[in-house]
Each structure stands twice: as C-alpha cells, then as structure tokens.
Design a protein around this motif. Structure first.
Motif, PDB file in Angstrom:
ATOM      1  N   ASP A  15     101.703  35.989  31.648  1.00 20.81           N
ATOM      2  CA  ASP A  15     100.571  34.783  32.555  1.00 20.81           C
ATOM      3  C   ASP A  15     101.832  34.077  33.056  1.00 20.81           C
ATOM      4  O   ASP A  15     101.224  33.821  34.161  1.00 20.81           O
ATOM      5  CB  ASP A  15     100.030  34.071  31.411  1.00 20.81           C
ATOM      6  CG  ASP A  15      98.816  34.779  30.983  1.00 20.81           C
ATOM      7  OD1 ASP A  15      98.363  35.918  31.255  1.00 20.81           O
ATOM      8  OD2 ASP A  15      97.947  34.120  30.181  1.00 20.81           O
TER       9      ASP A  15
ATOM     10  N   VAL B  68      95.401  36.287  35.722  1.00 20.95           N
ATOM     11  CA  VAL B  68      95.375  35.551  34.443  1.00 20.95           C
ATOM     12  C   VAL B  68      94.240  34.815  33.965  1.00 20.95           C
ATOM     13  O   VAL B  68      93.722  35.028  32.754  1.00 20.95           O
ATOM     14  CB  VAL B  68      96.395  34.264  34.735  1.00 20.95           C
ATOM     15  CG1 VAL B  68      96.498  33.369  33.577  1.00 20.95           C
ATOM     16  CG2 VAL B  68      97.929  34.992  35.219  1.00 20.95           C
ATOM     17  N   HIS B  69      93.212  34.472  34.996  1.00 16.04           N
ATOM     18  CA  HIS B  69      92.155  33.758  34.463  1.00 16.04           C
ATOM     19  C   HIS B  69      90.989  34.877  33.844  1.00 16.04           C
ATOM     20  O   HIS B  69      90.395  34.303  32.978  1.00 16.04           O
ATOM     21  CB  HIS B  69      91.413  33.014  35.905  1.00 16.04           C
ATOM     22  CG  HIS B  69      90.233  32.125  35.438  1.00 16.04           C
ATOM     23  ND1 HIS B  69      90.312  31.066  34.699  1.00 16.04           N
ATOM     24  CD2 HIS B  69      88.845  32.568  35.752  1.00 16.04           C
ATOM     25  CE1 HIS B  69      88.849  30.792  34.699  1.00 16.04           C
ATOM     26  NE2 HIS B  69      88.274  31.563  35.367  1.00 16.04           N
TER      27      HIS B  69
ATOM     28  N   ARG C 153      91.683  37.022  31.873  1.00 15.11           N
ATOM     29  CA  ARG C 153      91.924  37.360  30.512  1.00 15.11           C
ATOM     30  C   ARG C 153      92.379  36.038  29.618  1.00 15.11           C
ATOM     31  O   ARG C 153      92.161  36.361  28.391  1.00 15.11           O
ATOM     32  CB  ARG C 153      93.277  38.243  30.324  1.00 15.11           C
ATOM     33  CG  ARG C 153      94.457  37.925  30.898  1.00 15.11           C
ATOM     34  CD  ARG C 153      95.657  38.969  30.940  1.00 15.11           C
ATOM     35  NE  ARG C 153      96.710  38.352  31.215  1.00 15.11           N
ATOM     36  CZ  ARG C 153      98.062  39.088  31.744  1.00 15.11           C
ATOM     37  NH1 ARG C 153      97.667  40.252  32.027  1.00 15.11           N
ATOM     38  NH2 ARG C 153      98.986  38.702  32.060  1.00 15.11           N
ATOM     39  N   ASN C 154      92.326  35.023  30.386  1.00 17.25           N
ATOM     40  CA  ASN C 154      92.574  33.727  29.669  1.00 17.25           C
ATOM     41  C   ASN C 154      91.973  32.408  30.438  1.00 17.25           C
ATOM     42  O   ASN C 154      92.494  32.047  31.044  1.00 17.25           O
ATOM     43  CB  ASN C 154      94.161  33.564  29.486  1.00 17.25           C
ATOM     44  CG  ASN C 154      94.422  32.120  28.721  1.00 17.25           C
ATOM     45  OD1 ASN C 154      93.576  31.550  28.188  1.00 17.25           O
ATOM     46  ND2 ASN C 154      95.701  31.968  28.562  1.00 17.25           N
TER      47      ASN C 154
ATOM     48  N   GLN D  33      93.218  28.809  30.835  1.00 25.24           N
ATOM     49  CA  GLN D  33      94.715  28.407  31.220  1.00 25.24           C
ATOM     50  C   GLN D  33      94.536  27.728  32.549  1.00 25.24           C
ATOM     51  O   GLN D  33      94.186  28.183  33.871  1.00 25.24           O
ATOM     52  CB  GLN D  33      95.212  29.827  31.698  1.00 25.24           C
ATOM     53  CG  GLN D  33      96.801  30.135  31.296  1.00 25.24           C
ATOM     54  CD  GLN D  33      97.710  28.865  31.838  1.00 25.24           C
ATOM     55  OE1 GLN D  33      97.276  28.547  32.952  1.00 25.24           O
ATOM     56  NE2 GLN D  33      98.825  28.643  31.391  1.00 25.24           N
TER      57      GLN D  33
ATOM     58  N   ARG E 253      89.088  20.988  31.834  1.00 25.24           N
ATOM     59  CA  ARG E 253      90.049  21.617  31.021  1.00 25.24           C
ATOM     60  C   ARG E 253      91.289  20.747  30.959  1.00 25.24           C
ATOM     61  O   ARG E 253      92.198  20.519  30.213  1.00 25.24           O
ATOM     62  CB  ARG E 253      90.339  22.973  31.385  1.00 25.24           C
ATOM     63  CG  ARG E 253      89.422  24.215  31.169  1.00 25.24           C
ATOM     64  CD  ARG E 253      89.844  25.328  31.091  1.00 25.24           C
ATOM     65  NE  ARG E 253      88.479  26.329  30.962  1.00 25.24           N
ATOM     66  CZ  ARG E 253      88.073  26.831  30.017  1.00 25.24           C
ATOM     67  NH1 ARG E 253      88.670  26.373  28.782  1.00 25.24           N
ATOM     68  NH2 ARG E 253      86.901  27.550  30.046  1.00 25.24           N
TER      69      ARG E 253
END
Length: 462
Positions: free
Chosen positions: A122, A148-149, A151-152, A155, A185
């Motif tokens: 990441d 990245v977003h 799978r996470n 973040q 977030r």
C-alpha cells in the motif's frame, strides 16, 4: 453519499476522529503549477521514520537534514522496506518544496527496490500515486489510488490521491465522493484544503474560504504547508479584489516560510493591482534566484511587456519555455500548461498551431477538466476557428466557477460566434469578479468591451 457540489459547510466538521490523527504520504502541489491558478492542494507530510506504522512524525529542521538522516538509515539497513519507502517519500516532498525534479528519479528507484522485495505494498503504491500526481500523470495516479482503496477502503492517504487525481481529470462528482470519505476518516488540514478547492471550482468562493480557514485552524502540518494555506487564503482574497486582505495573508505566509514563491507571487500580483508595476517586476525578478515557478515567470514577462520592456519580457518567456522543457525531460506532462502559455504568447501561426495541438493532447487525456476545456476554446479561437471553440465554452463554465479568465475567454468566443448578449454577460462577470485578471491582454479585453458596450473597470483608467 454527499458530493462536494452540495456539501454543506457543516460537513467540514465531521465526527470526532478515533485514535491519533496521522498525516500521510501525499504530496500534490506540483513542480509545474501554472494555468490560471497556482494550485490549491497542499502536502501531506510523509512519514519519515521507519517502524510498524506510518504514524505522524516531526520533520527535521530542513529538507536537507531530513534527507541526510533517512539516507543514513538506508545505508545502515539497505533491505529495510520501510526505510526505503520513507526516503522515497522524503525525496518526493523535497522535490516539491524546493522545486527540484532531480529528486524524482531516485525516489522512483527506491520504490522499484521495494517492489522487488515486496510487490504492491500500500505505502509503495501511495508513494507512486504521489509521484504520478507531481508529474501530472493523473490517470496513472488514479490507478495507484484505486488499487489501494479497493482492498483497504479505510486508507485515507489513498483517498487523498483519489481526490487529487479525479479533480485534475475533471471527474468532479467522483472527487466529491472521495473527499467526503476523506473528511469522514481524516478531518484536518489536507482534507479541508481539498474541500476548499472543490468548493471554489463549484463557484462557492465563500465556502472555499471557510474551508481553507478550517484547514489553518486544524494545523498539524509543516511550516511549508501552513504557509501555503495562508497563500491560498490570500489568493481567495485577491480573487475578489480585496487587496488589503490578500497582502496581509501573503505577509503572514512569508513570516512562516520566507521566500515561499507562492506568497511572493501573490504579493507581486497585489503590487501590480495597485499599479506599482516596477516594484512587482523587481519582486518577481528576485524570486528567480531561488525559484523557477512558471506562473511567476509568466507574470514577470507579462508585466515587463505591459510597461514596454519588450526585450526583458522575451527573456522571461524564454525562461518559461526552458522550465517546461526541463519538466518534460523529467517525466512531467505539461500539455495543458504549454497550450495555455503559447496561446497567450504566440507570435506566429506555427506557434498557435502548436498551442492547439498541445491543447488537443491535454483534452485527450483529461476530457472532463474545465481548465482543459477552456484551453481548447481559447486556442481554437485564437487559431481562427471560433465555431469549433464554442462547445468547449459550455464545458469550461459548467460548474459555475467564478474565474475571471474563464469568463473573459468565454466572452471572446461568444462574441466571435455572434452571441452578443451572452458575451456581454460573460465579460461583465469577468470584470466584476476580478479586474486584475490580465495585463498582457488588457488592450484586447478593452477592445472587446467597446465592441460589446461593456464598461471597463474603473481601475483600468490611467
């Protein structure tokens, strides 16, 4: 999900964040930031310590000291993935702060080393996204952020990459959705500054100012970031022709970060607005000792031309072309910037044709961007094809952005197409928004005003 176009000011006060607030790895104030604004995004300070988490850390007293410390860490632990990532992040941030693209290749090489040891991490992808943004490779940055977003989703650094990439690509609703996630977030300086820019793009200048002041209050950034925030606030004041407030903001920024070129550029614009052209020229000339920001050099040349210093202006324009050439050699994409510059400064049909071609290349990559649409409209008009230019005016103005340059360009295209009432309205709005939007084209704008029967700004009177 609420998008930025309908974002209520209260949305800038999301629920309290759980756990410590972290600043991530994102940097998006690019080396070549030009066009009709200087840019509205700020840096996320990179994590510069190694460890199990990328928690907030304090940057060293200077970029050089930070780099030296991280380089020593890599020498001691050449196979430490986080040490390599931290140094790569610091190289990217330093490149942006000191306007030196020579840091980009070593940053990329470090990320390549990490990928050989542990592909697709990441933090590596986020750093690559930052690098792509800095090089104006926005579709590539979007890809890195999405990887990245996907799978996470939690973040926030990836969300910031996604906001920046989608804004620059002109996918504004998508950008607003990502921004709302980022606000939920990680409320703070980076998210509020992005909210400010999106609000400004949607014509909500007051909301943009509120968000930028929220960013300043949130703090948590480096002196560079906080000084940039002040310069952004100054830009918003100057945009509404509040010269006193703008000058005060630029002065505060320079107290935080002496020789910050964005604040010096703003001060020069204030001086020019007051009619102190030689003082503005002297200030911008001084910035050449430590900066090659094209926007500042373009203004320098335009003011030199405005006061009749033609030879000096041509030398300045040569520096602009050198800056773009160097940027392209380092991997940056400058089609939009070159198109806009050459359209305004071309002196022959060949150069105008070049401007149109570069605008077309920018449009092929970013067909939804309002600034690219504006460049298409303007270059086509100047190249003698107002009919082809006309559809791009609607694209450029579709968000309701209160940018005097956009509306001046629109007025010229509309007049050339015989839409005189719409042209009058657009030119009147440009003059009302900011009478200081141009020096190079002031005579042309005045001539257009005469043809349309629109009064020119009183501040233009001798």
């Amino acid at each position: 999900m609420t998008t930025i176009g309908a974002l209520h000011p209260n949305a800038l006060h999301p629920p309290a964040q759980r756990g410590p607030r972290r600043l991530g790895l994102i940097a998006v104030t690019t080396i070549v930031v030009v066009g009709f604004a200087v840019g509205r995004f700020v840096l996320f300070q990179p994590s510069v310590e190694t460890g199990a988490t990328s928690g907030v850390t304090r940057a060293a007293a200077s970029p050089e000291a930070t780099l030296a410390r991280l380089e020593r860490a890599v020498e001691r632990r050449p196979n430490d993935q986080e040490a390599l990532q931290s140094l790569a992040a610091a190289y990217i941030t330093t490149a942006i702060q000191v306007e030196d693209t020579s840091y980009f290749p070593p940053a990329e090489a470090l990320l390549d080393r990490v990928d050989k040891m542990a592909p697709d991490l990441d933090r590596t992808l986020i750093a690559r996204g930052v690098l792509a943004l800095s090089r104006h490779q926005f579709a590539l940055a979007l890809d890195y952020g999405r990887r990245v977003h996907d799978r996470n989703p939690a973040q926030p650094d990836a969300l910031a990459v996604l906001v920046d990439a989608t804004v620059e690509l002109g996918r504004y609703e998508e950008a607003g959705a990502y921004l709302q996630e980022l606000l939920d977030r990680r409320p703070g300086l980076p998210s509020y500054s992005r909210a400010s820019y999106l609000r400004e793009l949607h014509g909500d200048d007051e909301g943009a100012l509120v968000a930028m002041r929220e960013a300043a209050v949130a703090g948590g950034g480096s002196s560079f970031e906080l000084a940039r925030i002040g310069a952004f606030v100054g830009d918003l004041a100057l945009k509404r022709a509040d010269l006193v407030a703008a000058d005060a903001e630029y002065a505060r920024s320079l107290t935080r970060r002496p020789q910050l070129v964005f604040a010096e550029f703003g001060r020069a614009r204030v001086l020019a607005a007051y009619g102190q052209y030689e003082a503005a020229i002297d200030l911008l000339t001084g910035t050449l000792e430590y900066s090659r920001l094209p926007a500042a050099i373009i203004l320098l040349g335009d003011l030199q031309m405005f006061v009749g210093r033609t030879a000096d202006a041509e030398r300045s324009y040569g520096l602009v072309r050198d800056a773009y050439r160097d940027a392209e050699q380092s991997g940056e994409v400058t089609d939009l910037e070159v198109a806009s510059f050459e359209a305004d400064h071309a002196q022959d049909p060949f150069t105008l044709a070049l401007a149109v071609e570069r605008a077309r290349l920018a449009y092929a990559a970013r067909p939804e961007s309002i600034h690219v649409a504006d460049a298409m409209a303007w270059t086509l008009l100047l190249a003698g094809d107002p009919v082809a230019a006309r559809p791009f005016v609607d694209q450029a103005l579709r968000l309701g952005t209160s940018d005097a340059v956009l509306h001046y360009h629109a007025a010229a295209v509309l007049e050339a197409n015989g839409e005189l009432d719409a042209a009058r309205a657009a030119l009147t709005r440009a003059f009302q928004q900011n009478p200081y939007f141009t020096y190079l084209q002031r005579d042309d704008a005045a001539a257009l005003a005469v043809r349309l029967g629109v009064p020119t700004p009183e501040v233009w009177d001798p």
